[in-house]
Design a protein around this motif. Structure first.
Motif, PDB file in Angstrom:
ATOM      1  N   PRO A  28       1.424  17.762 -11.609  1.00 57.88           N
ATOM      2  CA  PRO A  28       2.330  17.262 -12.805  1.00 57.88           C
ATOM      3  C   PRO A  28       2.270  17.834 -13.769  1.00 57.88           C
ATOM      4  CG  PRO A  28       0.442  15.713 -13.055  1.00 57.88           C
ATOM      5  CD  PRO A  28       0.550  16.526 -11.753  1.00 57.88           C
ATOM      6  N   TRP A  31       2.521  19.385 -20.183  1.00 57.78           N
ATOM      7  CA  TRP A  31       3.247  19.682 -21.545  1.00 57.78           C
ATOM      8  C   TRP A  31       2.222  20.549 -22.710  1.00 57.78           C
ATOM      9  CZ3 TRP A  31       7.663  21.263 -19.303  1.00 57.78           C
ATOM     10  CH2 TRP A  31       7.693  20.766 -18.496  1.00 57.78           C
ATOM     11  N   ASN A  48      14.497  22.536 -24.436  1.00 58.30           N
ATOM     12  CA  ASN A  48      14.748  21.301 -23.034  1.00 58.30           C
ATOM     13  C   ASN A  48      14.887  21.778 -21.794  1.00 58.30           C
ATOM     14  OD1 ASN A  48      12.984  20.179 -24.771  1.00 58.30           O
ATOM     15  ND2 ASN A  48      14.052  18.272 -23.993  1.00 58.30           N
ATOM     16  N   ALA A  52      12.623  22.948 -18.746  1.00 60.31           N
ATOM     17  CA  ALA A  52      12.363  22.619 -17.636  1.00 60.31           C
ATOM     18  C   ALA A  52      12.808  23.538 -16.482  1.00 60.31           C
ATOM     19  CB  ALA A  52      13.753  21.109 -17.689  1.00 60.31           C
ATOM     20  N   ASP A  57      10.762  21.776 -14.084  1.00 53.65           N
ATOM     21  CA  ASP A  57      10.180  20.308 -13.563  1.00 53.65           C
ATOM     22  C   ASP A  57      10.704  19.414 -14.663  1.00 53.65           C
ATOM     23  OD1 ASP A  57       9.358  17.739 -14.159  1.00 53.65           O
ATOM     24  OD2 ASP A  57       7.279  18.053 -14.542  1.00 53.65           O
ATOM     25  N   GLU A  58      12.039  19.157 -14.457  1.00 52.16           N
ATOM     26  CA  GLU A  58      12.981  18.235 -15.389  1.00 52.16           C
ATOM     27  C   GLU A  58      12.676  17.168 -16.403  1.00 52.16           C
ATOM     28  OE1 GLU A  58      15.980  17.123 -12.480  1.00 52.16           O
ATOM     29  OE2 GLU A  58      16.406  18.317 -12.010  1.00 52.16           O
ATOM     30  N   ASN A  59      11.629  16.541 -16.137  1.00 51.52           N
ATOM     31  CA  ASN A  59      10.813  15.884 -16.775  1.00 51.52           C
ATOM     32  C   ASN A  59      10.166  16.438 -17.552  1.00 51.52           C
ATOM     33  OD1 ASN A  59      12.115  13.525 -14.933  1.00 51.52           O
ATOM     34  ND2 ASN A  59      10.598  13.615 -13.458  1.00 51.52           N
ATOM     35  N   ASP A  61       8.303  16.316 -21.192  1.00 51.11           N
ATOM     36  CA  ASP A  61       7.978  15.720 -22.541  1.00 51.11           C
ATOM     37  C   ASP A  61       7.774  16.589 -23.863  1.00 51.11           C
ATOM     38  OD1 ASP A  61       6.356  14.395 -24.173  1.00 51.11           O
ATOM     39  OD2 ASP A  61       4.780  13.564 -22.621  1.00 51.11           O
TER      40      ASP A  61
END
Length: 123
Positions: A28, A31, A48, A52, A57-59, A61
């Motif tokens: 992961p 961030w 964002n 991303a 990584d689309e998620n 934070d």
């Protein structure tokens, strides 16, 4: 006898390993560290969508990224470090442009840059 000729081909095929079979799983994204790295690299604040895409990584934070960015920004925009950056011929970091006292920081960087220019000119 003709099967003996196929034996080396069979042995070569048996040794094939698919390189994607044993690929490690992606960890992961950290961030906070990603934001810190962006600030320390002198990058401006990013959207964002760009973040991303850069980290695949689309998620995103955003809150953690901004915390890391703020910490990295304080480090790279330190007046003493800016003086050293100017002396080493590095450009003024875009990550410092959003700070309220950017003119003082840019003056410090320009001072270092001017000192280095004078030194190199007199050699």
């Amino acid at each position: 006898m003709r099967y003996v000729a196929l034996l080396p081909l069979l042995l070569l095929c048996a040794c094939y390993v698919d390189p994607y079979t044993h690929a490690p799983a992606a960890a992961p994204t950290d961030w906070y560290q990603a934001g810190w790295n962006d600030a320390m690299s002198g990058h401006p604040i990013r959207s964002n969508l760009v973040i991303a895409h850069m980290h695949n990584d689309e998620n995103v934070d955003r809150e953690e990224w901004l915390k890391g960015y703020a910490e990295g920004q304080q480090r790279i925009c330190d007046p003493q470090l800016l003086l050293l950056l100017g002396q080493s011929g590095k450009s003024f970091p875009a990550s410092c442009e959003t700070l309220p006292d950017v003119s003082k920081r840019r003056t410090q960087w320009e001072k270092g840059n001017h000192e280095e220019f004078q030194r190199s000119f007199l050699r």
